[in-house]
Design a protein around this motif. Structure first.
Motif, PDB file in Angstrom:
ATOM      1  N   LYS A   1     -41.990 -21.097   1.094  1.00  0.00           N
ATOM      2  CA  LYS A   1     -42.419 -22.393   1.275  1.00  0.00           C
ATOM      3  C   LYS A   1     -42.882 -22.857   2.614  1.00  0.00           C
ATOM      4  N   GLU A   2     -41.978 -22.456   3.922  1.00  0.00           N
ATOM      5  CA  GLU A   2     -42.377 -22.465   5.156  1.00  0.00           C
ATOM      6  C   GLU A   2     -43.554 -21.518   5.443  1.00  0.00           C
ATOM      7  N   GLN A   3     -43.687 -20.652   4.981  1.00  0.00           N
ATOM      8  CA  GLN A   3     -44.736 -19.636   5.262  1.00  0.00           C
ATOM      9  C   GLN A   3     -45.859 -19.823   4.206  1.00  0.00           C
ATOM     10  N   GLY A   4     -45.853 -20.843   3.369  1.00  0.00           N
ATOM     11  CA  GLY A   4     -47.271 -21.130   2.715  1.00  0.00           C
ATOM     12  C   GLY A   4     -47.332 -20.046   1.376  1.00  0.00           C
ATOM     13  N   ILE A   5     -46.239 -19.479   1.308  1.00  0.00           N
ATOM     14  CA  ILE A   5     -46.379 -18.353   0.154  1.00  0.00           C
ATOM     15  C   ILE A   5     -46.081 -18.984  -1.262  1.00  0.00           C
ATOM     16  N   LEU A   6     -45.285 -19.836  -1.241  1.00  0.00           N
ATOM     17  CA  LEU A   6     -44.720 -20.600  -2.534  1.00  0.00           C
ATOM     18  C   LEU A   6     -45.808 -21.639  -2.801  1.00  0.00           C
ATOM     19  N   LEU A   7     -46.687 -21.491  -3.793  1.00  0.00           N
ATOM     20  CA  LEU A   7     -47.914 -22.052  -4.042  1.00  0.00           C
ATOM     21  C   LEU A   7     -47.530 -23.415  -4.884  1.00  0.00           C
ATOM     22  N   ASP A   8     -46.778 -23.051  -5.954  1.00  0.00           N
ATOM     23  CA  ASP A   8     -46.458 -23.995  -7.161  1.00  0.00           C
ATOM     24  C   ASP A   8     -45.205 -23.699  -7.629  1.00  0.00           C
ATOM     25  N   SER A   9     -44.781 -24.724  -8.502  1.00  0.00           N
ATOM     26  CA  SER A   9     -43.443 -24.317  -9.281  1.00  0.00           C
ATOM     27  C   SER A   9     -43.650 -24.985 -10.806  1.00  0.00           C
ATOM     28  N   HIS A  10     -43.223 -24.349 -11.801  1.00  0.00           N
ATOM     29  CA  HIS A  10     -43.466 -25.073 -13.112  1.00  0.00           C
ATOM     30  C   HIS A  10     -41.978 -25.199 -13.803  1.00  0.00           C
ATOM     31  N   LYS A  11     -41.819 -26.228 -14.538  1.00  0.00           N
ATOM     32  CA  LYS A  11     -40.576 -26.440 -15.282  1.00  0.00           C
ATOM     33  C   LYS A  11     -40.814 -25.653 -16.582  1.00  0.00           C
ATOM     34  N   ILE A  12     -39.853 -24.722 -16.987  1.00  0.00           N
ATOM     35  CA  ILE A  12     -39.908 -24.071 -18.244  1.00  0.00           C
ATOM     36  C   ILE A  12     -38.737 -23.843 -18.917  1.00  0.00           C
ATOM     37  N   THR A  13     -38.641 -23.596 -20.270  1.00  0.00           N
ATOM     38  CA  THR A  13     -37.420 -23.355 -20.771  1.00  0.00           C
ATOM     39  C   THR A  13     -37.383 -21.666 -20.998  1.00  0.00           C
ATOM     40  N   HIS A  14     -36.500 -20.983 -20.817  1.00  0.00           N
ATOM     41  CA  HIS A  14     -36.675 -19.709 -21.070  1.00  0.00           C
ATOM     42  C   HIS A  14     -34.875 -19.367 -21.345  1.00  0.00           C
ATOM     43  N   SER A  15     -34.996 -18.194 -22.177  1.00  0.00           N
ATOM     44  CA  SER A  15     -33.541 -17.670 -22.430  1.00  0.00           C
ATOM     45  C   SER A  15     -32.940 -16.721 -21.525  1.00  0.00           C
ATOM     46  N   VAL A  16     -31.717 -17.072 -20.972  1.00  0.00           N
ATOM     47  CA  VAL A  16     -31.012 -16.496 -20.151  1.00  0.00           C
ATOM     48  C   VAL A  16     -29.843 -15.743 -20.656  1.00  0.00           C
ATOM     49  N   ALA A  17     -29.664 -14.391 -20.417  1.00  0.00           N
ATOM     50  CA  ALA A  17     -28.594 -13.611 -20.965  1.00  0.00           C
ATOM     51  C   ALA A  17     -27.415 -14.104 -20.040  1.00  0.00           C
ATOM     52  N   HIS A  18     -26.214 -14.051 -20.960  1.00  0.00           N
ATOM     53  CA  HIS A  18     -24.818 -14.702 -20.223  1.00  0.00           C
ATOM     54  C   HIS A  18     -23.760 -13.561 -20.856  1.00  0.00           C
ATOM     55  N   CYS A  19     -22.832 -13.388 -19.952  1.00  0.00           N
ATOM     56  CA  CYS A  19     -21.548 -12.712 -20.453  1.00  0.00           C
ATOM     57  C   CYS A  19     -20.912 -13.566 -21.603  1.00  0.00           C
ATOM     58  N   TYR A  20     -20.805 -12.992 -22.584  1.00  0.00           N
ATOM     59  CA  TYR A  20     -20.191 -13.594 -23.964  1.00  0.00           C
ATOM     60  C   TYR A  20     -18.820 -14.254 -23.601  1.00  0.00           C
ATOM     61  N   LYS A  21     -18.165 -13.669 -22.503  1.00  0.00           N
ATOM     62  CA  LYS A  21     -16.727 -14.184 -22.401  1.00  0.00           C
ATOM     63  C   LYS A  21     -16.793 -14.999 -21.293  1.00  0.00           C
ATOM     64  N   CYS A  22     -17.317 -14.672 -20.170  1.00  0.00           N
ATOM     65  CA  CYS A  22     -17.122 -15.706 -18.891  1.00  0.00           C
ATOM     66  C   CYS A  22     -18.399 -16.457 -18.588  1.00  0.00           C
ATOM     67  N   GLY A  23     -19.545 -16.117 -19.411  1.00  0.00           N
ATOM     68  CA  GLY A  23     -20.617 -17.187 -19.259  1.00  0.00           C
ATOM     69  C   GLY A  23     -21.489 -16.933 -18.023  1.00  0.00           C
ATOM     70  N   THR A  24     -20.836 -16.022 -17.204  1.00  0.00           N
ATOM     71  CA  THR A  24     -21.745 -15.574 -16.062  1.00  0.00           C
ATOM     72  C   THR A  24     -23.098 -14.879 -16.391  1.00  0.00           C
ATOM     73  N   VAL A  25     -24.069 -15.083 -15.702  1.00  0.00           N
ATOM     74  CA  VAL A  25     -25.463 -14.926 -15.999  1.00  0.00           C
ATOM     75  C   VAL A  25     -25.475 -13.101 -15.761  1.00  0.00           C
ATOM     76  N   ILE A  26     -25.836 -12.686 -16.762  1.00  0.00           N
ATOM     77  CA  ILE A  26     -25.933 -11.227 -16.854  1.00  0.00           C
ATOM     78  C   ILE A  26     -27.080 -10.621 -15.672  1.00  0.00           C
ATOM     79  N   GLU A  27     -26.626  -9.606 -15.006  1.00  0.00           N
ATOM     80  CA  GLU A  27     -27.434  -9.183 -14.241  1.00  0.00           C
ATOM     81  C   GLU A  27     -28.025  -7.693 -14.725  1.00  0.00           C
ATOM     82  N   PRO A  28     -29.159  -7.574 -15.193  1.00  0.00           N
ATOM     83  CA  PRO A  28     -29.499  -6.199 -15.578  1.00  0.00           C
ATOM     84  C   PRO A  28     -29.306  -5.245 -14.087  1.00  0.00           C
ATOM     85  N   THR A  29     -28.437  -4.302 -14.354  1.00  0.00           N
ATOM     86  CA  THR A  29     -28.206  -3.303 -13.132  1.00  0.00           C
ATOM     87  C   THR A  29     -28.274  -1.922 -13.482  1.00  0.00           C
ATOM     88  N   LEU A  30     -28.859  -1.285 -12.575  1.00  0.00           N
ATOM     89  CA  LEU A  30     -29.104   0.076 -12.909  1.00  0.00           C
ATOM     90  C   LEU A  30     -27.727   1.052 -12.709  1.00  0.00           C
TER      91      LEU A  30
END
Length: 896
Positions: A354-383
């Motif tokens: 934002k300070e560098q003027g690179i962040l132009l805009d933001s939009h509120k959206i709804t999207h599906s987020v993958a969670h660990c079925y046990k602890c609820g932590t957001v799943i990080e796709p990892t190599l």
RNA sequence: GGACUCUUAGCUCAGUUGGCUAGAGCGUUUCUUUGACGUAGAAAAGGUCAGAGGUUCGAGUCCUCUAGAGUCCACCA
């Protein structure tokens, strides 16, 4: 034992269970005692003398929840039913090491005392969890007993038992040799909290609000002439990319645009400067970019996004990891961002952009987020480099067997659902980075022992070898050193062997109990478990692992909401068992439940079950009293009056009905039939009548039949009654299923006519009592030309509580009952019969309406032509009866 | 985007290949201190089967659409 005056389950349940368990009843009969002639591979499962079912293993160190209660009620009623039918029945109990679940519990316990898993080696942790599980173990098994499961405890299988592990290793070896197993570096679902990968199926997608940020990626001029293209689009100096994950920009390898997108056509091939870094990346054309979404340009981060990984493969992009296994930014992101968590990093990146003027805009959206079925932590796709099963052939084989209907599903719709799933199945990641589980029997080449042969062999030795010596960290073969892969198997990989290990199936001789008659489990694990058992069963044995699948739905709370700890609406099955008895719980949970449906459950249905137990208890107590009082106990078994013919007919019908319900898995319907037979028929009509007749042999025989038929659903109380009755011997659990009872069907029908006459008397009396000239006392009954009533005057008197039942001697008086074929009068005063006038008029109207409907049907020539003859005949009869009834009712009216 | 399920009495649900007046439990109302059971007995009230079409002699049931509820899979920069 003596009959207490009311049903007190606590006083006998545990003792009864001990009696069963210490007898051979729970175990299958020895193979030698089963006639082998009746068993052949070809004969259908229905005809074979075995019945096998396995328990989906509950967590060894947990407690049973309501779903387990339902499972056991269903499975045990099947088991007991087929045992009574005379099959050699094997219900195999199980206990699950519950890999990840138990690990989560253990890690939490470890953290609670200020320790971390990283202080210990994998082997140390395994040993510690083993001890932890042993300490916690036992409750579950006691609870399964309390629910009455008639399972073969000697054959209890724990998912880490030696035979399970060796079978799993055999399969893995076969798959390795057959080329079904491969090691691949892929993006996997990864829980950064527990630092382990998951299969796709273990990830929970939740729709969440979030932001889509527009970032400005500046174009760099790398053309030889030093100038940007002169086309109008390219007068721009930057391209806008849309992202929900700005913090991964450090790993960006490209910006993708759709090749058909006119806005960006001329930008393809240019490079942009990656913000906050000194790198530049190319703009590439790829179908993955959706012109309709966001700016239409998307940053490509192959190491941290599944789609981007695929894009990267297509364009030979580098997989640059920027997030560590534990969810922190790697040094490659630079000192300012390195070591931050992804959340911290995102905030800082956004601030800086934002300070560098690179962040132009933001939009509120709804999207599906993958969670660990046990602890609820957001799943990080990892190599990660992991072991994968190539599922293509396995799924194909399974689909072809499913399409041949080799397995029938209850509910049937699940077959289609399962095929649909298998058709889109991706390769299966079976590596888990948690210590609690079956070690993967693979060793990696790491060096040589100090021998000459080792050096000689090293180069030609394979990178990975299969070896079952997983108790060792390192092994040496031909001078070459190998280190064990520290990962463990996905528990679904081992539990997919459940029907095979529980039936002791072997390559050499198979097992007479394989395939299982039925697999009963929750509809929620259709994919995770049922699908995998089918694939594995076919792969190993060539046969489907079970012929029927019964899937139960979720047990919801009384308002139809899912039970959860956070909502506080969890019902503990053990509390209900404690309060109302095991049988009451079983009846209550089966009641009104059908295959595959998630349905509400409440204490009320358990109370109703308890009431049935109490009813049966008192029925038995009454009959025992009569037996005790009787002087001559050597009467011959036969029916001597119409209520007896009737009850024999009804019990026989019940027997057939229950057989039919059980073979089609309609448990609730079977329970319903048992209820109404015991309560409405046996107790309310038959036993009432028998107060006059006391035909002891018949009473005893019919009670025995009822006890046997009801036993699968209410095992404790029926067994207790059986063992308390003075004339029965042995245990109910191993009695033979009742043979058909003999009765006179015409006499049985006569009783039904008597019942409706008695019912009419009661109805009219009840109506008269509430009318204005309220009836003070029960009037006498008079009959005219009516042999049914005259022949059974005593019984009618008893059942209606009328002071007398006698002939009207040709001079009828009072109210005549509106029953076709009957001539019955209630001898009441003229004031009372006057007051009945209104009721009579209503009755004429309502019969008239019924008559109209029937006549309308008969007026339709198509009905007479096309409907089955017996229906037409019934309609005709109905018209006759109703016409006669109306004319008589009208006559009554004029008399009054 | 794909698939699946559900909608029937106040509540929770049955209702098998279409076929007599649509059933049960709980709840409600009235009556009964009756001999095993008051955790009982006797009786009653309560339903346009979500809505609209269609097929059929006949539809709660089969077909199409609409509305509502829910579940799963895939995708979502």
């Amino acid at each position: 034992m003596k009959f207490t005056s009311s049903y007190e389950p606590k006083s006998f349940e545990s003792e009864i269970y001990q009696g069963w368990e210490s007898s051979p009843a729970f175990n299958p009969k020895p193979l030698t005692s089963v006639n082998p002639a009746t068993f052949s591979k070809e004969s259908s499962l229905k005809n074979r003398p075995f019945y096998s079912i396995v328990m989906p293993p509950p967590n060894a160190n947990g407690n049973l929840h309501i779903g387990h209660g339902l499972t056991i009620a269903l499975e045990d009623s099947l088991t007991r039913f087929y045992r009574l039918l005379g099959k050699s029945t094997w219900y195999v109990p199980g206990a699950d090491h519950a890999g990840f679940e138990t690990w989560v519990v253990y890690e939490r316990a470890l953290e609670a005392v200020g320790h971390s898993r990283f202080e210990y080696s994998r082997d140390e942790l395994y040993a510690r969890v083993w001890d932890f599980v042993q300490e916690q173990r036992g409750n579950m098994e006691l609870q399964v007993r309390a629910l009455g499961a008639s399972c073969a405890w000697n054959d209890l299988t724990f998912t880490l038992d030696e035979n399970v592990v060796s079978r799993v290793y055999k399969t893995f070896e076969k798959m390795w040799n057959d080329g079904y197993i491969y090691r691949g570096e892929k993006l996997v679902n990864y829980c950064p909290k527990h630092e382990t990968a998951f299969a796709d199926i273990e990830v929970e997608h939740i729709d969440e609000p979030g932001f889509l940020w527009d970032l400005k990626y500046e174009l760099v001029n790398e053309d030889s002439d030093g100038f940007l293209d002169s086309s109008p689009e390219c007068h721009k100096e930057y391209i806008v990319v849309s992202t929900t994950r700005p913090e991964t920009l450090f790993g960006d390898q490209a910006v993708a645009v759709n090749p058909s997108d006119p806005r960006y056509k001329s930008l393809v091939g240019k490079r942009v400067k990656l913000p906050l870094t000194s790198r530049t990346i190319p703009i590439i054309p790829d179908e993955h970019a959706d012109p309709e979404y966001g700016s239409g340009a998307v940053k490509i981060t192959p190491a941290h996004d599944f789609d981007d990984f695929e894009v990267g493969k297509r364009h030979n992009l580098e997989n640059l990891r920027v997030i560590s296994d534990n969810g922190h930014m790697l040094p490659v992101c630079g000192d300012r961002y390195s070591d931050l968590t992804t959340e911290e990093c995102r905030a800082l990146v956004l601030k800086d952009l934002k300070e560098q003027g690179i962040l132009l805009d933001s939009h509120k959206i709804t999207h599906s987020v993958a969670h660990c079925y046990k602890c609820g932590t957001v799943i990080e796709p990892t190599l990660k480099e992991q072991w994968f099963i190539d599922t293509e052939k396995l799924a194909k084989t399974a689909i072809s067997h499913l399409k041949k209907n080799e397995i029938s599903f209850h509910p049937a719709s699940k077959q289609k659902v399962l095929i649909n799933y298998l058709e889109g199945l991706k390769d299966w990641n079976i590596s888990r980075q948690i210590p609690w589980g079956i070690p993967i029997p693979m060793f990696k080449k790491i060096g040589t022992a100090s021998s000459a042969t080792g050096k000689e062999n090293f180069d030609s030795a394979p990178e990975w070898i299969f070896d079952t010596r997983t108790n060792l960290k390192e092994i040496e073969i031909g001078g070459v050193l190998y280190a064990r892969d520290e990962d463990t198997f996905d528990t679904w990989f081992s539990s997919s062997h459940w029907p095979i290990v529980c039936t002791d199936w072997t390559e050499e001789s198979g097992s007479p109990f394989y395939p299982l008659n039925v697999m009963e489990t929750g509809a929620d694990i259709l994919f995770a478990w049922v699908a995998r058992m089918i694939m594995m069963g076919l792969y190993i044995t060539g046969e489907v692992p079970f012929k029927d699948v019964y899937l139960h739905g979720l047990v919801l709370d009384s308002k139809g909401k899912k039970m959860s700890k956070s909502k506080g609406n969890v019902i503990n099955p053990m509390e209900l068992v404690d309060k109302y008895g095991s049988d009451a719980f079983r009846l209550g949970i089966l009641r009104g439940r059908s295959a595959g449906m998630s349905q509400a459950f409440s204490e009320e249905s358990v109370i109703s079950g308890r009431n049935l137990c109490n009813k049966l208890w008192n029925v038995s107590r009454l009959i025992q009293t009569w037996v005790d009082e009787a002087e001559n106990k050597n009467d011959v078994l036969s029916t001597s009056n119409m209520s007896e013919d009737w009850i024999c007919r009804e019990i026989d019908a019940l027997r057939k009905k229950v057989e039919k319900c059980m073979s089609s898995y309609r448990f609730a319907e079977a329970v319903e039939e048992i209820y109404s037979t015991i309560w409405d028929k046996y107790a309310d009509w038959f036993l009432e009548s028998e107060k006059l007749f006391k035909n002891l042999p018949l009473l005893q025989k019919t009670l025995e039949s009822l006890l046997i038929i009801a036993h699968p659903f209410m095992p404790f109380v029926t067994e207790t009654i059986w063992q308390t009755l003075s004339w029965t011997s042995g245990m109910l659990i191993s009695q033979p299923w009742p043979a058909p009872l003999e009765f006179d069907p015409i006499s049985a029908e006569e009783f039904e006519r008597l019942m409706s006459a008695v019912g009419e008397v009661r109805r009219v009396l009840s109506a008269l009592k509430t009318q204005k000239h309220a009836l003070k006392s029960v009037p006498p009954i008079l009959y005219g030309d009516d042999s049914l009533i005259s022949d059974n005057a005593n019984l009618v008197k008893f059942l209606t509580r009328c002071p007398s039942v006698s002939s009207c001697e040709g001079s009828p008086r009072g109210i005549r009952l509106a029953l076709s074929g009957r001539e019955i009068y209630l001898d009441v005063s003229s004031e009372i019969s006057d007051s009945y006038r209104e009721t009579l008029e209503d009755r004429i109207l309502s019969v008239g309406r019924e008559l109209d409907a029937l006549e309308a049907r008969m007026r339709n020539p198509n009905y007479v032509d096309k409907a089955p003859a017996h229906l037409v005949e019934e309609t005709r009869k109905g018209i006759e009866e109703k016409t006669a009834l109306i004319s008589r009712l009208k006559q009554e009216l004029t008399v009054i």
